[in-house]
Write a protein that holds these residues in place. Structure first.
Motif, mmCIF file in Angstrom:
data_model
loop_
_atom_site.group_PDB
_atom_site.id
_atom_site.type_symbol
_atom_site.label_atom_id
_atom_site.label_comp_id
_atom_site.label_asym_id
_atom_site.label_seq_id
_atom_site.Cartn_x
_atom_site.Cartn_y
_atom_site.Cartn_z
ATOM 1 N N ILE A 1 3.890 -0.467 -7.473
ATOM 2 C CA ILE A 1 3.172 0.753 -7.826
ATOM 3 C C ILE A 1 1.678 0.508 -7.672
ATOM 4 O O ILE A 1 1.117 -0.361 -8.345
ATOM 5 N N ASP A 2 1.061 1.243 -6.775
ATOM 6 C CA ASP A 2 -0.391 1.228 -6.614
ATOM 7 C C ASP A 2 -0.945 2.172 -7.678
ATOM 8 O O ASP A 2 -0.650 3.365 -7.669
ATOM 9 N N LEU A 3 -1.714 1.651 -8.600
ATOM 10 C CA LEU A 3 -2.203 2.464 -9.714
ATOM 11 C C LEU A 3 -3.107 3.603 -9.244
ATOM 12 O O LEU A 3 -3.223 4.617 -9.933
ATOM 13 N N ASN A 4 -3.722 3.472 -8.062
ATOM 14 C CA ASN A 4 -4.547 4.561 -7.518
ATOM 15 C C ASN A 4 -3.720 5.787 -7.175
ATOM 16 O O ASN A 4 -4.254 6.890 -7.061
ATOM 17 N N ALA A 5 -2.411 5.616 -7.005
ATOM 18 C CA ALA A 5 -1.549 6.739 -6.643
ATOM 19 C C ALA A 5 -0.965 7.441 -7.860
ATOM 20 O O ALA A 5 -0.274 8.448 -7.721
ATOM 21 N N ILE A 6 -1.235 6.934 -9.054
ATOM 22 C CA ILE A 6 -0.646 7.480 -10.270
ATOM 23 C C ILE A 6 -1.667 8.349 -10.992
ATOM 24 O O ILE A 6 -2.799 7.929 -11.226
ATOM 25 N N LYS A 7 -1.238 9.556 -11.362
ATOM 26 C CA LYS A 7 -2.141 10.480 -12.036
ATOM 27 C C LYS A 7 -1.849 10.622 -13.526
ATOM 28 O O LYS A 7 -2.490 11.387 -14.213
ATOM 29 N N ASP A 8 -0.900 9.861 -14.055
ATOM 30 C CA ASP A 8 -0.521 9.937 -15.466
ATOM 31 C C ASP A 8 -1.548 9.245 -16.356
ATOM 32 O O ASP A 8 -2.330 8.406 -15.913
ATOM 33 N N SER A 9 -1.473 9.581 -17.651
ATOM 34 C CA SER A 9 -2.261 8.863 -18.644
ATOM 35 C C SER A 9 -1.593 7.523 -18.917
ATOM 36 O O SER A 9 -0.443 7.290 -18.531
ATOM 37 N N SER B 1 -1.244 4.951 -2.724
ATOM 38 C CA SER B 1 -2.246 5.926 -2.331
ATOM 39 C C SER B 1 -2.418 5.818 -0.820
ATOM 40 O O SER B 1 -1.995 4.840 -0.201
ATOM 41 N N ASN B 2 -3.030 6.803 -0.231
ATOM 42 C CA ASN B 2 -3.190 6.815 1.227
ATOM 43 C C ASN B 2 -4.085 5.674 1.720
ATOM 44 O O ASN B 2 -3.931 5.219 2.852
ATOM 45 N N GLU B 3 -4.996 5.197 0.892
ATOM 46 C CA GLU B 3 -5.903 4.140 1.331
ATOM 47 C C GLU B 3 -5.258 2.760 1.364
ATOM 48 O O GLU B 3 -5.752 1.860 2.030
ATOM 49 N N HIS B 4 -4.144 2.573 0.659
ATOM 50 C CA HIS B 4 -3.470 1.268 0.635
ATOM 51 C C HIS B 4 -2.083 1.316 1.272
ATOM 52 O O HIS B 4 -1.245 0.479 0.971
ATOM 53 N N ILE B 5 -1.863 2.240 2.153
ATOM 54 C CA ILE B 5 -0.516 2.462 2.690
ATOM 55 C C ILE B 5 0.007 1.267 3.488
ATOM 56 O O ILE B 5 1.201 0.998 3.500
ATOM 57 N N ASN B 6 -0.864 0.507 4.135
ATOM 58 C CA ASN B 6 -0.415 -0.618 4.966
ATOM 59 C C ASN B 6 -0.576 -1.971 4.282
ATOM 60 O O ASN B 6 -0.480 -3.004 4.933
ATOM 61 N N LEU B 7 -0.789 -1.982 2.987
ATOM 62 C CA LEU B 7 -1.059 -3.215 2.259
ATOM 63 C C LEU B 7 0.125 -4.184 2.273
ATOM 64 O O LEU B 7 -0.055 -5.391 2.348
ATOM 65 N N ILE C 1 11.341 -8.181 4.740
ATOM 66 C CA ILE C 1 11.689 -7.325 3.608
ATOM 67 C C ILE C 1 11.544 -5.866 4.033
ATOM 68 O O ILE C 1 10.516 -5.458 4.562
ATOM 69 N N ILE C 2 12.579 -5.092 3.804
ATOM 70 C CA ILE C 2 12.553 -3.666 4.154
ATOM 71 C C ILE C 2 11.743 -2.926 3.097
ATOM 72 O O ILE C 2 11.988 -3.066 1.901
ATOM 73 N N ILE C 3 10.776 -2.128 3.551
ATOM 74 C CA ILE C 3 9.868 -1.425 2.652
ATOM 75 C C ILE C 3 10.014 0.078 2.859
ATOM 76 O O ILE C 3 9.921 0.567 3.985
ATOM 77 N N LYS C 4 10.227 0.796 1.757
ATOM 78 C CA LYS C 4 10.199 2.257 1.797
ATOM 79 C C LYS C 4 8.900 2.686 1.132
ATOM 80 O O LYS C 4 8.670 2.404 -0.038
ATOM 81 N N LYS C 5 8.029 3.350 1.923
ATOM 82 C CA LYS C 5 6.722 3.754 1.439
ATOM 83 C C LYS C 5 6.737 5.224 1.066
ATOM 84 O O LYS C 5 7.209 6.061 1.837
ATOM 85 N N LEU C 6 6.189 5.522 -0.085
ATOM 86 C CA LEU C 6 5.947 6.893 -0.503
ATOM 87 C C LEU C 6 4.468 6.983 -0.827
ATOM 88 O O LEU C 6 3.990 6.325 -1.753
ATOM 89 N N SER C 7 3.724 7.766 -0.050
ATOM 90 C CA SER C 7 2.277 7.825 -0.251
ATOM 91 C C SER C 7 1.865 9.179 -0.803
ATOM 92 O O SER C 7 2.549 10.181 -0.622
#
Length: 175
Positions: free
Chosen positions: A53-61, A7-13, A23-29
């Protein structure tokens, strides 16, 4: 390499993993449908060792998340790591993840504890089932069993195991 759905709030975590450990990180926000992402978009991304996976970024059930997790585990060998900020709200999902063999679940709230859990989750062994179960049910005493050290009151006792014939298993028996 690490893929991070956030999610946008945890992008730099996870930036400390790049800065301190290289470690190379590919971020998708943003917000994602995990099921659609795994089944549709993830075909060309099989070179990642970890997927966080940041659960705040997931909209699934919860059901769709579990379908995506099962599909991911069948298609890829890389490790799934979930960051769940509020474990009490997502208690049922965490239990289903544990039942399906996903134990790398980061639930800490302060930054240092999050870093420690993330480092543990990307280590060779990862987070153990026991550790996750203790986080899920901290009051359950069945997980808090301590291994007691044996105490021997007698010292200098010698035990001999012998066999009469060749290859009768005396070495195995003595061990």
């Amino acid at each position: 390499m690490l893929l991070y759905l956030t999610s946008n709030e945890h992008i730099n975590l996870l930036d400390f993993l790049n800065d301190e450990h290289g470690i190379i990180i590919k971020k998708l926000s943003g917000t994602f449908s995990l099921k659609q992402f795994v089944l549709g978009d993830l075909r060309s991304l099989n070179h990642f060792q970890y997927m966080v996976i940041d659960l705040n970024a997931i909209k699934d059930s919860n059901r769709d998340i579990m379908e995506a997790v099962n599909a991911y585990k069948k298609m890829f060998t890389s490790r799934l790591i979930f960051y769940i900020e509020d474990m009490k709200v997502h208690h049922d999902l965490v239990q289903k993840l544990i039942e399906n063999g996903v134990f790398n679940i980061v639930t800490a709230t302060d930054i240092e504890a999050i870093k420690a859990e993330l480092l543990k989750s990307i280590s060779d062994l990862g987070i153990s089932k026991r550790e996750v179960m203790l986080k899920l049910n901290p009051n359950n005493s069945s997980f808090n069993t301590a291994i007691h050290a044996y105490e021997f009151s007698k010292k200098e006792i010698k035990i001999a195991v012998t066999g009469v014939q060749h290859r009768v298993g005396t070495t195995t028996m003595s061990i």
